[in-house]
Each structure stands twice: as structure tokens, then as C-alpha cells.
Design a protein around this motif. Structure first.
Motif, PDB file in Angstrom:
ATOM      1  N   PRO A  22       0.828  -1.212   0.000  1.00  0.00           N
ATOM      2  CA  PRO A  22       0.000   0.000   0.000  1.00  0.00           C
ATOM      3  C   PRO A  22       0.859   1.258   0.000  1.00  0.00           C
ATOM      4  CG  PRO A  22       0.027  -1.005   2.170  1.00  0.00           C
ATOM      5  CD  PRO A  22       0.721  -1.962   1.256  1.00  0.00           C
ATOM      6  N   LYS A  23       0.309   2.306  -0.605  1.00  0.00           N
ATOM      7  CA  LYS A  23       0.968   3.608  -0.584  1.00  0.00           C
ATOM      8  C   LYS A  23       0.653   4.309   0.740  1.00  0.00           C
ATOM      9  CE  LYS A  23       0.343   4.032  -5.595  1.00  0.00           C
ATOM     10  NZ  LYS A  23      -0.323   4.817  -6.684  1.00  0.00           N
ATOM     11  N   GLY A  25      -0.991   6.232   3.482  1.00  0.00           N
ATOM     12  CA  GLY A  25      -2.375   6.606   3.725  1.00  0.00           C
ATOM     13  C   GLY A  25      -3.404   5.758   3.009  1.00  0.00           C
ATOM     14  N   GLU A  26      -2.975   4.718   2.304  1.00  0.00           N
ATOM     15  CA  GLU A  26      -3.870   3.894   1.496  1.00  0.00           C
ATOM     16  C   GLU A  26      -4.269   2.623   2.233  1.00  0.00           C
ATOM     17  OE1 GLU A  26      -3.992   1.903  -3.001  1.00  0.00           O
ATOM     18  OE2 GLU A  26      -2.080   2.229  -1.983  1.00  0.00           O
ATOM     19  N   THR A  27      -5.525   2.198   2.047  1.00  0.00           N
ATOM     20  CA  THR A  27      -6.017   0.914   2.550  1.00  0.00           C
ATOM     21  C   THR A  27      -6.281  -0.006   1.375  1.00  0.00           C
ATOM     22  OG1 THR A  27      -7.063   1.963   4.470  1.00  0.00           O
ATOM     23  CG2 THR A  27      -7.830  -0.234   3.868  1.00  0.00           C
ATOM     24  N   ILE A  28      -5.741  -1.206   1.439  1.00  0.00           N
ATOM     25  CA  ILE A  28      -5.973  -2.177   0.372  1.00  0.00           C
ATOM     26  C   ILE A  28      -6.411  -3.501   0.985  1.00  0.00           C
ATOM     27  CG2 ILE A  28      -4.269  -1.084  -1.145  1.00  0.00           C
ATOM     28  CD1 ILE A  28      -2.364  -3.376  -0.492  1.00  0.00           C
ATOM     29  N   HIS A  29      -6.957  -4.374   0.154  1.00  0.00           N
ATOM     30  CA  HIS A  29      -7.357  -5.704   0.607  1.00  0.00           C
ATOM     31  C   HIS A  29      -6.160  -6.656   0.584  1.00  0.00           C
ATOM     32  CE1 HIS A  29     -11.663  -5.201   1.071  1.00  0.00           C
ATOM     33  NE2 HIS A  29     -11.704  -4.562  -0.077  1.00  0.00           N
ATOM     34  N   GLY A  30      -6.118  -7.527   1.591  1.00  0.00           N
ATOM     35  CA  GLY A  30      -5.128  -8.596   1.618  1.00  0.00           C
ATOM     36  C   GLY A  30      -5.828  -9.940   1.543  1.00  0.00           C
ATOM     37  N   HIS A  31      -5.057 -11.002   1.585  1.00  0.00           N
ATOM     38  CA  HIS A  31      -5.625 -12.352   1.525  1.00  0.00           C
ATOM     39  C   HIS A  31      -4.666 -13.339   2.179  1.00  0.00           C
ATOM     40  CE1 HIS A  31      -2.919 -13.173  -1.940  1.00  0.00           C
ATOM     41  NE2 HIS A  31      -3.186 -11.920  -2.273  1.00  0.00           N
ATOM     42  N   ASP A  32      -5.140 -14.561   2.383  1.00  0.00           N
ATOM     43  CA  ASP A  32      -4.330 -15.646   2.960  1.00  0.00           C
ATOM     44  C   ASP A  32      -3.748 -15.264   4.317  1.00  0.00           C
ATOM     45  OD1 ASP A  32      -4.737 -17.387   0.794  1.00  0.00           O
ATOM     46  OD2 ASP A  32      -3.122 -16.458  -0.337  1.00  0.00           O
ATOM     47  N   PHE A  33      -4.573 -14.694   5.182  1.00  0.00           N
ATOM     48  CA  PHE A  33      -4.126 -14.324   6.535  1.00  0.00           C
ATOM     49  C   PHE A  33      -3.802 -15.580   7.332  1.00  0.00           C
ATOM     50  CE2 PHE A  33      -5.154 -13.353  11.029  1.00  0.00           C
ATOM     51  CZ  PHE A  33      -4.194 -12.379  11.244  1.00  0.00           C
ATOM     52  N   LEU A  34      -2.700 -15.518   8.115  1.00  0.00           N
ATOM     53  CA  LEU A  34      -2.253 -16.691   8.872  1.00  0.00           C
ATOM     54  C   LEU A  34      -1.669 -16.254  10.209  1.00  0.00           C
ATOM     55  CD1 LEU A  34      -1.586 -19.790   8.874  1.00  0.00           C
ATOM     56  CD2 LEU A  34       0.639 -19.172   7.891  1.00  0.00           C
ATOM     57  N   ILE A  35      -2.090 -16.920  11.285  1.00  0.00           N
ATOM     58  CA  ILE A  35      -1.480 -16.742  12.607  1.00  0.00           C
ATOM     59  C   ILE A  35      -0.594 -17.949  12.857  1.00  0.00           C
ATOM     60  CG2 ILE A  35      -1.874 -16.487  15.080  1.00  0.00           C
ATOM     61  CD1 ILE A  35      -4.562 -15.251  14.471  1.00  0.00           C
ATOM     62  N   ASN A  36       0.688 -17.700  13.141  1.00  0.00           N
ATOM     63  CA  ASN A  36       1.651 -18.781  13.187  1.00  0.00           C
ATOM     64  C   ASN A  36       2.702 -18.499  14.258  1.00  0.00           C
ATOM     65  OD1 ASN A  36       3.074 -21.096  12.309  1.00  0.00           O
ATOM     66  ND2 ASN A  36       4.352 -19.855  10.953  1.00  0.00           N
ATOM     67  N   THR A  37       3.221 -19.535  14.882  1.00  0.00           N
ATOM     68  CA  THR A  37       4.314 -19.336  15.834  1.00  0.00           C
ATOM     69  C   THR A  37       5.613 -19.098  15.080  1.00  0.00           C
ATOM     70  OG1 THR A  37       4.573 -21.741  15.940  1.00  0.00           O
ATOM     71  CG2 THR A  37       3.283 -20.690  17.679  1.00  0.00           C
TER      72      THR A  37
END
Length: 303
Positions: A22-23, A25-37
Motif C-alpha cells: 500500500p501507498k 495513507g492507502e487501505t488495500i485488501h489482503g488475503h491468505d491471513f495466517l497466525i503462526n508461531t
């Protein structure tokens, strides 16, 4: 066989993929969110134990749910948690990882990692470490504490491996305590002022770093491979071409696997070859510790 003793960080990794960064001040969509140790210390210890080495991790977590999650995860990998210091007043360390175009950018919140106490580490080393055991550390814990621990490990006869990440300038008087310095291009730039782009540049810079007192220098070049400068030779190792999915733990898996093979008594070049394979398999998978392959999986992948 020698042990691998890792003193380092433990984090919860919050990873998200984006099609582009993102630039301002910009909001964009993400994908494949993962919580990992994760955390460099944890990653390198897991890589070592998955390569069948006897591995001890000395680290620190906070008194929160993430800390408990990390402890249970380490136990699942077969790593003893007897040397994990609990900091009830702190949050567990965390890492925000943004992945784009086969690369990643990471923001760290050190939390309990910065509370790891030198006296605690020294006490644990005195109990578990033997001469010529492999010692690994990084810079995700308190900087001054890490340098003191590095010096102490070398003083008691351990073979020391330093991964100077996140990149910081190392005081000249501490290079003599480093048997193997493993750094990437960005970390090399912080130490030398030059960002190496070719194996030839790595060789020149590695020799300059060795001149400060470090015995062996390994500079990794991502998809190109690595260059190792020793007192006797220069070892140029090509990377394997694979389909990269997530490069989060690539460097950590390389270091942990390298230490494991050295603990078994392998020659440095053999250990580098194996570590390069481990790193190659790691980047074909999502996540940090869960992405690191076992010895059997490496063998199967490269059949």
C-alpha cells in the motif's frame, strides 16, 4: 554428536499477503491471513530439531494467551520448554508480516523478548552446554544482552553462530567471539556500507569482515544462493529453483539446518548444501515453523 543451543526470540507471526504494497495513507485488501508461531530463535530451533539434532531453546514469552500457544507449539516439535523464561508483566513478542511478490516486510514488537535476562541465560548455559556445542543467537532480543551472551558462549568453548538480524552494527571488539557469521545482503550493507549483488562482491566483503576477527562469514543472496568465506576456501553455493510461496522463514531454516549438520560432524560444505535444500523447501510452503521441512521431507523433495 554435539547439541544445538539457541538463544533467541519467540513471536506470534501475523502474516498477510497483498498483491502490492500500500501507498502512504492507502487501505488495500489482503488475503491468505495466517497466525503462526515464529520468532528467529524459535524458527532456528525448530529447523535444528527437524533436522534431528538435539536442540535446546533459551528464550522468553509473556504471560498471555500467545505465550501459552507458543509453549504448546514448541512441545509439539519436541523442544524442551524448561529454559523458557516467563515474563508475566509483558506481552509475548509479535511480528506483522506483509508478503508481496515473493518477498516480505516485517514489523516487530519485541515484547517479552527484550526482557530475557543475561543471568537466566548464563545459568541455563552452565547447566546444559558442553564444549564445542553449537550456539546460535540473533538480534531480536535486547542488543546488549545478546552481545554479553555471545561473548559468554564463546568463553565457555561453544562454537558460536550469529545471525545479525534485525541488522545492527556490531562493535568491533565482538567479532572475535563469532565463529560463523550468517548475514543477508541488507545486513551486509549495515556492516560494510555496501549492498552486495554478486558472488564476487560477497567474497570481497566477506574477506573484509573476516579481517575483524570472525572465522567464517556466510552471505546469503536469496534466489542466487550463498557465498561462504573461510580461512582456507571460498564456497559458492547455488540456490535451487523452486516455486516460492512464502519466504518468511527461509533464512532461519537455513541457519538451523546448518547448525544441525555441523552438530553431527558434517564438513561445512556438506552442511551448506543441506541447509540450502531445507531453505528451498521452506519457501514452497506457507508460514514459518510449520513450513520448515524434516530431513525425510527434504530427501523426498529432492529425489
Amino acid at each position: 554428536m554435539k547439541k544445538v543451543v539457541v538463544v533467541g526470540s519467540l513471536n506470534i507471526d501475523l502474516t498477510i499477503k497483498v498483491d502490492r504494497m500500500p501507498k502512504e495513507g492507502e487501505t488495500i485488501h489482503g488475503h491468505d491471513f495466517l497466525i503462526n508461531t515464529g520468532g528467529k530463535g524459535g524458527n532456528q530451533a525448530v529447523a535444528s530439531v527437524k533436522s534431528c539434532a538435539e536442540t535446546v531453546l533459551i528464550a522468553s514469552v509473556g504471560g498471555d494467551a500467545f505465550g501459552n500457544q507458543i509453549i504448546e507449539s514448541l512441545k509439539g516439535y519436541g523442544i524442551s520448554t524448561d529454559s523458557i523464561q516467563l515474563q508475566k508483566q509483558d506481552y509475548t513478542g509479535s511480528a506483522m508480516i506483509i508478503c508481496s511478490d515473493d518477498d516480505n516486510r516485517i514489523i516487530l514488537n519485541p515484547g517479552a523478548n527484550f526482557s530475557l535476562d543475561f543471568d537466566f541465560v548464563r545459568e541455563k548455559l552452565d547447566k546444559i552446554a558442553d564444549k564445542e556445542d553449537l550456539f546460535i543467537t540473533q538480534f531480536e532480543n535486547d542488543f546488549d544482552t545478546t552481545l554479553k551472551v555471545l561473548e559468554y558462549a564463546k568463553t565457555i568453548g561453544m562454537k558460536t553462530i550469529l545471525n545479525p538480524a534485525p541488522a545492527k552494527v556490531i562493535p568491533d571488539e565482538f567479532f572475535k567471539y563469532i565463529d560463523i557469521l550468517v548475514l543477508n545482503q541488507s545486513e551486509c550493507e549495515v556492516l560494510t556500507g555496501i549492498y552486495p549483488k554478486t558472488p564476487e562482491e560477497c567474497e570481497s566483503l566477506g574477506k573484509a569482515i573476516r579481517g575483524k576477527g570472525t572465522e567464517n562469514v556466510i552471505i546469503t543472496l536469496g534466489k542466487v544462493g550463498s557465498v561462504t568465506i573461510t580461512p582456507e576456501e571460498v564456497i559458492k553455493m547455488r540456490a535451487y529453483k523452486v516455486d516460492t510461496v512464502d519466504s518468511t522463514a527461509a533464512g532461519d531454516s537455513f541457519i538451523g539446518a546448518l547448525a544441525a549438520k555441523l552438530a553431527f560432524g558434517d564438513h561445512l560444505e556438506e552442511a551448506l548444501e543441506y541447509a540450502t535444500k531445507v531453505s528451498a523447501v521452506t519457501v514452497t510452503r506457507k508460514g514459518a515453523q510449520i513450513a520448515i521441512p524434516t530431513t525425510e521431507e527434504v530427501t523426498e523433495f529432492f529425489k
